[in-house]
Write a protein that holds these residues in place. Structure first.
Motif, short mmCIF file in Angstrom:
data_model
loop_
_atom_site.label_atom_id
_atom_site.label_comp_id
_atom_site.label_asym_id
_atom_site.label_seq_id
_atom_site.Cartn_x
_atom_site.Cartn_y
_atom_site.Cartn_z
N SER A 466 63.54 -24.86 -12.40
CA SER A 466 64.92 -24.85 -12.91
C SER A 466 65.87 -25.07 -11.74
O SER A 466 65.55 -24.75 -10.59
CB SER A 466 65.25 -23.52 -13.60
OG SER A 466 65.18 -22.43 -12.69
N VAL A 467 67.03 -25.65 -12.04
CA VAL A 467 68.03 -25.95 -11.03
C VAL A 467 69.36 -25.35 -11.46
O VAL A 467 69.77 -25.49 -12.62
CB VAL A 467 68.18 -27.47 -10.81
CG1 VAL A 467 69.18 -27.76 -9.69
CG2 VAL A 467 66.84 -28.10 -10.49
N LYS A 482 60.03 -20.50 -11.80
CA LYS A 482 60.20 -19.27 -12.58
C LYS A 482 61.41 -18.52 -12.04
O LYS A 482 62.51 -19.04 -12.07
CB LYS A 482 58.91 -18.44 -12.56
CG LYS A 482 57.73 -19.16 -13.21
CD LYS A 482 56.46 -18.32 -13.22
CE LYS A 482 55.32 -19.08 -13.88
NZ LYS A 482 54.05 -18.34 -13.89
N GLU A 483 61.23 -17.32 -11.47
CA GLU A 483 62.37 -16.57 -10.95
C GLU A 483 62.47 -16.63 -9.43
O GLU A 483 63.36 -16.02 -8.83
CB GLU A 483 62.29 -15.10 -11.39
CG GLU A 483 62.34 -14.90 -12.90
CD GLU A 483 63.62 -15.47 -13.50
OE1 GLU A 483 64.69 -15.31 -12.88
OE2 GLU A 483 63.54 -16.11 -14.57
N THR A 484 61.55 -17.36 -8.79
CA THR A 484 61.51 -17.39 -7.33
C THR A 484 62.30 -18.58 -6.80
O THR A 484 62.05 -19.73 -7.18
CB THR A 484 60.06 -17.48 -6.83
OG1 THR A 484 59.32 -16.37 -7.33
CG2 THR A 484 60.01 -17.49 -5.32
N VAL A 485 63.23 -18.31 -5.90
CA VAL A 485 64.00 -19.38 -5.26
C VAL A 485 63.11 -20.10 -4.25
O VAL A 485 62.55 -19.48 -3.35
CB VAL A 485 65.24 -18.81 -4.54
CG1 VAL A 485 65.96 -19.91 -3.77
CG2 VAL A 485 66.19 -18.18 -5.55
N LEU A 486 62.98 -21.41 -4.40
CA LEU A 486 62.17 -22.21 -3.48
C LEU A 486 63.03 -22.92 -2.44
O LEU A 486 62.68 -22.95 -1.26
CB LEU A 486 61.36 -23.25 -4.25
CG LEU A 486 60.28 -22.74 -5.20
CD1 LEU A 486 59.52 -23.90 -5.81
CD2 LEU A 486 59.32 -21.79 -4.50
N VAL A 487 64.13 -23.52 -2.87
CA VAL A 487 64.98 -24.30 -1.97
C VAL A 487 66.44 -24.05 -2.33
O VAL A 487 66.79 -23.98 -3.51
CB VAL A 487 64.67 -25.81 -2.07
CG1 VAL A 487 65.55 -26.59 -1.09
CG2 VAL A 487 63.20 -26.10 -1.81
#
Length: 496
Positions: A466-467, A482-487
């Protein structure tokens, strides 16, 4: 790797929609765009990187099916010794017998799991796997607690031994995270054999784990939107140019306005304590980018300087930059990038110079969900890092569910080097996280158009990605699994 083998991921250069199928896995690289948009279209913006003939490769990534990924696995068959000798060497290298010596089409769910003595023999296989994952999760957490409490000696070692008994380089995402945190550091065979396929592994990583492409797309869009009509030259200062994969699409987009480009690659002294094996040579990257720019009629000048030399040069200019548009670009901690340190120094230099020159600062943070504040305990910091890498491993497995050996090589080369809990502990103690910075520049709002394109690109409706746009000034575009911020991609503008 020799320079002649330097490899860039290649994409189709036509403007027809193309789909990518790797071993039965469907990838749709296109994303929404409009001819009237100020953004570059999907196929030119991302898929048209360096043309195939530039590298001497006769086929593009979307056309080669699974063959490129098979290159990662071929080393399992490439020994000149007999089959029986191969089996002997592999058995010695993997005494735990958790690695299959032949490429398998079975999913990671069918990978061999080490037996857990406490589990009843008649327990169903799925229950056994869940039990193993649950115990691994508790053991990983217990290690963080032990380190937090100062028990980094015998107790930590006992926990590590228990983790290694249950980890698996081809198992579930939790098992692979555990393996790469501890056991892979001693698996020299896997590492050396994987390095032989560095280029193919990089290609697979960049295409299947979307973090890098998302960050590059978001930043390139912000750059294109920001350039004033009367700007004569676009001057990009790149924190870590690496293989240069970010810039071909931007060069193509700039060909429409015929603006000359100056690209300054920042030269860093020394290497990070944890770093990736590098096959990128600046002169080779420079040659490839200049040739690509020439094909699209863009005047491109590339140079390499230290940040201090660049500051001295710019401060000596008395014209305030004239009509140059200055872009400071900082990408760090993305899965395909090795450099983690020096970000704060780069951002500080950008702040100083953007007080005098017109332009923007763009920052792509590949560990955006992990922050080291004064009030954060090691247990919390460690937990966030584990969560971050679990999300990356899970996302990678969703794209490559049937290629355990190839996936293991990608993880070994690009993720494992940064998954060292003892190094995390040292960073926490020294409060030396290079990605943490406070920017005094004004945030530049991300456009709704770029948000829409990013959402389509990551497949938000069909995946766990998701963005969102965040920040007080809505200047941050955030990618989550999911709920984890990647970038987190942040854009700031000069105060002039």
């Amino acid at each position: 790797m020799m320079q002649s083998e330097l490899f860039f991921p290649t994409f189709p250069t036509s403007h027809d929609d193309q789909d990518m199928i790797i071993d039965g896995v469907f990838f749709s690289p296109s994303f929404a765009s409009s001819e009237d948009s100020s953004m570059v279209s999907s196929d030119s913006f991302f898929l048209d990187t360096f043309p195939n003939d530039l590298f001497g490769h006769g086929e593009s990534l979307v056309e080669i099916s699974r063959s490129d990924i098979d290159d990662i696995c071929d080393w399992i068959h490439s020994s000149e010794s007999s089959h029986s000798e191969d089996m002997t060497s592999l058995s010695a290298a993997f005494a735990a017998d958790v690695w299959s010596p032949a490429p398998s089409l079975e999913s990671s769910q069918n990978a061999q799991i080490l037996p857990v003595p406490e589990v009843p023999l008649n327990m169903p296989m799925e229950d056994t796997k869940l039990e193993n994952e649950l115990r691994l999760t508790h053991l990983i957490k217990a290690f963080g607690e032990a380190m937090h409490d100062g028990n980094n000696g015998s107790l930590a070692q006992v926990i590590i031994e228990s983790i290694n008994e249950k980890s698996n380089p081809q198992g579930t995402s939790v098992e692979r995270v555990a393996y790469n945190m501890f056991e892979s550091k001693y698996d020299e065979y896997l590492r050396q054999e994987s390095i032989k396929n560095f280029a193919a592994a990089f290609n697979v990583l960049y295409q299947t784990l979307i973090s890098g492409r998302f960050a590059h797309n978001a930043v390139n869009a912000a750059i294109l939107e920001s350039i004033p009509v009367d700007a004569e030259t676009l001057h990009i200062v790149d924190f870590d140019i690496g293989e240069g994969i970010q810039w071909p699409a931007l060069i193509e987009a700039l060909s429409r306005c015929r603006k000359p480009v100056r690209l300054t690659a920042i030269k860093h002294e020394g290497e990070d304590m944890m770093s990736l094996p590098s096959c990128w040579e600046f002169e080779e990257t420079k040659k490839l980018l200049i040739n690509h720019a020439r094909q699209f009629g863009v005047e491109l000048q590339i140079e390499e300087k230290s940040i201090q030399d660049f500051k001295d040069e710019m401060k000596g200019r008395k014209d305030g930059g004239g009509r140059d548009w200055l872009v400071f670009n900082c990408m760090a901690a993305l899965p395909h990038m090795g450099r983690r340190s020096g970000v704060a120094e780069f951002v500080k230099a950008a702040e100083e110079l953007l007080a005098k020159f017109d332009g923007i600062l763009t920052v792509g943070d590949g560990e955006a969900g992990v922050k080291l504040g004064n009030q954060v305990s090691f247990e919390c910091y460690y937990g966030k890092l584990v969560e971050h890498y679990e999300a990356l491993f899970e996302a990678l497995e969703c794209k490559l569910p049937y290629l355990g050996e190839g996936r293991a090589a990608v993880e070994c080369l690009f993720l494992a080097p940064f998954m060292c809990p003892f190094a995390w502990f040292d960073e926490w103690k020294e409060k030396a996280r290079g990605l943490e910075f406070e920017c005094g520049l004004e945030g530049r709002r991300a456009s709704g158009e770029s948000l829409g394109e990013a959402r389509v690109m990551v497949g938000e409706r069909e995946s766990w990605y998701s963005v969102r746009i965040e920040g007080l000034r809505e200047n941050e575009m955030v990618l989550r699994w999911k709920e984890t911020v990647l970038v987190r991609v942040s854009t700031f503008c000069s105060k002039r």
